[in-house]
Scaffold this active site. Structure first.
Site, short mmCIF file in Angstrom:
data_model
loop_
_atom_site.label_atom_id
_atom_site.label_comp_id
_atom_site.label_asym_id
_atom_site.label_seq_id
_atom_site.Cartn_x
_atom_site.Cartn_y
_atom_site.Cartn_z
N HIS A 150 33.43 -45.12 87.58
CA HIS A 150 34.87 -45.01 87.32
C HIS A 150 35.60 -46.36 87.42
O HIS A 150 36.55 -46.62 86.67
CB HIS A 150 35.50 -43.98 88.28
CG HIS A 150 36.73 -43.34 87.74
ND1 HIS A 150 37.06 -42.02 87.98
CD2 HIS A 150 37.74 -43.81 86.96
CE1 HIS A 150 38.20 -41.73 87.36
NE2 HIS A 150 38.64 -42.80 86.75
N TYR A 156 39.28 -36.40 89.23
CA TYR A 156 40.41 -35.61 88.71
C TYR A 156 40.44 -34.23 89.35
O TYR A 156 41.46 -33.53 89.23
CB TYR A 156 40.34 -35.46 87.18
CG TYR A 156 40.35 -36.75 86.38
CD1 TYR A 156 40.63 -37.98 86.99
CD2 TYR A 156 40.06 -36.76 85.02
CE1 TYR A 156 40.61 -39.16 86.27
CE2 TYR A 156 40.05 -37.95 84.29
CZ TYR A 156 40.32 -39.14 84.92
OH TYR A 156 40.30 -40.31 84.20
P1 NAP Z 1 48.42 -40.98 77.92
O1 NAP Z 1 47.59 -40.21 76.97
O2 NAP Z 1 48.58 -42.45 77.73
O3 NAP Z 1 49.88 -40.33 78.04
C1 NAP Z 1 50.06 -39.03 78.52
C2 NAP Z 1 51.55 -38.76 78.67
O4 NAP Z 1 52.14 -38.78 77.38
C3 NAP Z 1 51.85 -37.42 79.27
O5 NAP Z 1 53.03 -37.56 80.02
C4 NAP Z 1 52.08 -36.53 78.06
O6 NAP Z 1 52.98 -35.48 78.37
C5 NAP Z 1 52.72 -37.51 77.10
N1 NAP Z 1 52.40 -37.20 75.70
C6 NAP Z 1 51.16 -36.99 75.17
N2 NAP Z 1 51.26 -36.77 73.86
C7 NAP Z 1 52.57 -36.82 73.53
C8 NAP Z 1 53.27 -36.66 72.32
N3 NAP Z 1 52.65 -36.40 71.17
N4 NAP Z 1 54.64 -36.79 72.35
C9 NAP Z 1 55.28 -37.06 73.50
N5 NAP Z 1 54.65 -37.22 74.69
C10 NAP Z 1 53.31 -37.11 74.70
O7 NAP Z 1 47.91 -40.65 79.39
P2 NAP Z 1 46.83 -40.94 80.49
O8 NAP Z 1 46.57 -39.64 81.13
O9 NAP Z 1 47.27 -42.11 81.29
O10 NAP Z 1 45.53 -41.42 79.73
C11 NAP Z 1 44.79 -40.57 78.92
C12 NAP Z 1 43.40 -40.28 79.49
O11 NAP Z 1 42.65 -41.46 79.71
C13 NAP Z 1 43.42 -39.61 80.87
O12 NAP Z 1 43.81 -38.27 80.82
C14 NAP Z 1 41.99 -39.83 81.31
O13 NAP Z 1 41.11 -38.92 80.67
C15 NAP Z 1 41.76 -41.26 80.83
N6 NAP Z 1 42.09 -42.25 81.90
C16 NAP Z 1 41.05 -42.93 82.46
C17 NAP Z 1 41.28 -43.86 83.48
C18 NAP Z 1 40.14 -44.61 84.06
O14 NAP Z 1 40.32 -45.30 85.08
N7 NAP Z 1 38.96 -44.56 83.46
C19 NAP Z 1 42.59 -44.08 83.94
C20 NAP Z 1 43.63 -43.39 83.34
C21 NAP Z 1 43.36 -42.49 82.31
P3 NAP Z 1 52.58 -33.92 78.47
O15 NAP Z 1 51.20 -33.83 79.05
O16 NAP Z 1 53.63 -33.39 79.37
O17 NAP Z 1 52.68 -33.38 77.08
#
Ligand code: NAP
Length: 273
Positions: A111, A53
């Protein structure tokens, strides 16, 4: 107990706060620093980052500057998916720990079982090699727990069959309509905690009318309903947002979804469109 202050207990006895704050796609610098600071301010005590990241330095700085004792915050980071070599794994951990400016991490994950550009390729030997490095990192007390991410049942079995440590965690993509039941059930049966990443399908689920209809019933937002769904499944949610009001909203999930509504949500498909 409120979800934000409650915890799961890993197979090795380490306690892990039930909601983690995701930091993927949050640029290093002010944005990562401010959002992690806001999350800690809102009461989150679990931060999920990764070497890939590129924001470990800001995450570490925000944690240090928070004034909260280091042992009160659970920090996860990840070995880049491209590294499948023992020496490189050891070297990458040193970079991570230097960037975070910490003595230890709480959870260190592989990862992915394959480099991102080779999705599905067989890196069994490489995973065994980097796992040995991670076992040593854990034995040295520099990672309190170790685990994997994006691993299938086969990937886990290959690893476990050739090493002495069962991963304490498997972090997988998990949201309403995408629950990866085979690997989830396998992990539960083997005392491997499932962490659900992208609990909001990286935002794609937020306009889903079926999910919204259930959220409306509880007077909750779609995001809150989706995060609560994971908790009802004993899967640890890792929501990400850089919006301060949403940081608070996503942690306000202390309600119960009825068995009927869970069954309805379980039946949904193609929610991320
Ligand atoms: P997510 O949490 O599924 O969704 C994030 C998105 O939703 C962003 O666009 C955010 O917008 C929006 N959002 C969040 N809360 C909201 C709410 N209450 N109302 C409206 N929109 C909302 O996202 P993700 O980043 O894909 O996954 C979460 C975490 O999982 C990552 O950050 C990472 O730490 C981990 N991850 C791990 C892997 C892996 O391979 N291990 C892969 C992907 C993700 P804003 O930010 O603009 O508010």
């Amino acid at each position: 107990m409120p979800a934000l202050t409650d915890h799961f207990t890993l197979a090795n006895g380490v306690e892990i706060p039930k909601i983690g704050f995701g930091t993927w796609q949050i640029p290093d610098g002010t944005e990562a620093y401010d959002s992690v600071a806001a999350a800690l301010q809102a009461g989150y005590r679990h931060i999920d980052t990764a070497r890939a990241y590129g924001n470990e330095a800001s995450v570490g700085r925000a944690i240090r500057d928070s004034g909260i004792a280091r042992d009160q915050i659970f920090v996860t980071t990840k070995l880049p998916a491209e590294i499948k070599d023992y020496d490189q794994a050891k070297a990458s951990f040193e970079k991570t720990i230097t960037a975070l400016d910490m003595d230890y991490v709480d959870l260190y994950l592989i990862h992915a079982p394959w480099p991102w550009s080779e999705h599905g390729a067989d890196y069994r030997e490489g995973n065994i090699a980097v796992w040995r490095a991670m076992e040593e990192i854990q034995e040295a007390g520099r990672a309190r727990s170790i685990g994997v991410s994006n691993f299938s049942v086969q990937d886990i079995e290959s690893l476990v069959g050739a090493s002495k440590t069962v991963p304490q965690v498997n972090q997988i993509r998990y949201f309403v309509g995408h629950t990866q039941n085979e690997v989830t059930e396998y992990c539960k049966a083997h005392d491997i905690l499932v962490e659900g990443y992208s609990p909001l399908a990286t935002g794609a689920i937020l306009d889903n009318a079926d999910v919204r209809s259930i959220a409306d019933k509880y007077g909750k937002s779609v995001a809150q309903l989706c995060i609560r769904y994971l908790l009802e499944k004993d899967v640890l949610p890792l929501p990400k947002t850089t919006t301060p009001s949403r940081i608070v909203e996503n942690a306000d999930v202390d309600f119960t979804i009825s068995a009927d509504d869970i069954a309805f949500l379980d039946g949904l498909v193609d929610t991320a469109r």
